[in-house]
Write an enzyme that holds these catalytic residues in place. Structure first.
Site, PDB file in Angstrom:
ATOM      1  N   GLU A  48      34.334  12.957  19.152  1.00 13.20           N
ATOM      2  CA  GLU A  48      34.870  13.305  17.837  1.00 13.20           C
ATOM      3  C   GLU A  48      33.765  13.588  16.834  1.00 13.20           C
ATOM      4  OE1 GLU A  48      37.564   9.901  19.421  1.00 13.20           O
ATOM      5  OE2 GLU A  48      35.471  10.509  19.582  1.00 13.20           O
ATOM      6  N   CYS A  79      35.019   6.581  14.453  1.00  7.90           N
ATOM      7  CA  CYS A  79      35.413   7.992  14.423  1.00  7.90           C
ATOM      8  C   CYS A  79      36.567   8.218  13.459  1.00  7.90           C
ATOM      9  CB  CYS A  79      35.776   8.476  15.827  1.00  7.90           C
ATOM     10  SG  CYS A  79      34.358   8.536  16.939  1.00  7.90           S
TER      11      CYS A  79
END
Length: 138
Positions: A48, A79
């Site tokens: 991510e 994330c």
């Protein structure tokens, strides 16, 4: 999500935990990423984060409110927080992560306007992860 799965396969081929991500804007993929924590010796180099950085570079700005992130595994709290700061418009993920996923710790960690869709191609995502860890434990 199939593009994110392709990125996850690349990660597995490189000896990384098989998680892949893509960012889509206006119907086209603008950024890709897969786990690179081993290659970069960086614990923050999650799929991510790699895709997020590439997407902000592609757009020339830090906000992704008109974008969707497709990722094969539920984001971790780190994330998810980064996606909140980017004001991500939509998060789509495959497999849930009951041990380290953001929802277990802080479900409200994402930006309040981020739409979340889960369980997309979750079996394929889990199969990749399961096969990877079974191979590592031999």
């Amino acid at each position: 999500m199939r593009e994110a799965l392709a990125e996850a396969r690349i990660a597995a081929d490189e000896g990384e935990v098989p998680v892949g991500a893509v960012v889509v804007a206006r119907g086209r993929v603008i950024a890709r990423g897969h786990n690179m924590t081993e290659r970069l010796a960086d614990p923050t180099a999650h799929a991510e984060m790699i895709a997020l950085t590439a997407a902000t570079e592609a757009l020339g700005g830090k906000y992704l409110s008109d974008c969707a992130l497709y990722v094969t595994l539920e984001p971790c709290p780190m994330c998810a927080a980064a996606l909140a700061w980017a004001q991500l418009g939509r998060l789509v993920y495959g497999a849930s992560d009951p041990r380290r996923g953001y929802a277990r710790f802080t479900p409200s960690l994402l930006h309040p306007k981020t739409e979340v869709v889960s369980g997309i191609l979750d079996e394929e995502s889990l199969d990749l992860l399961t096969a990877f860890f079974q191979e590592r434990r031999k």
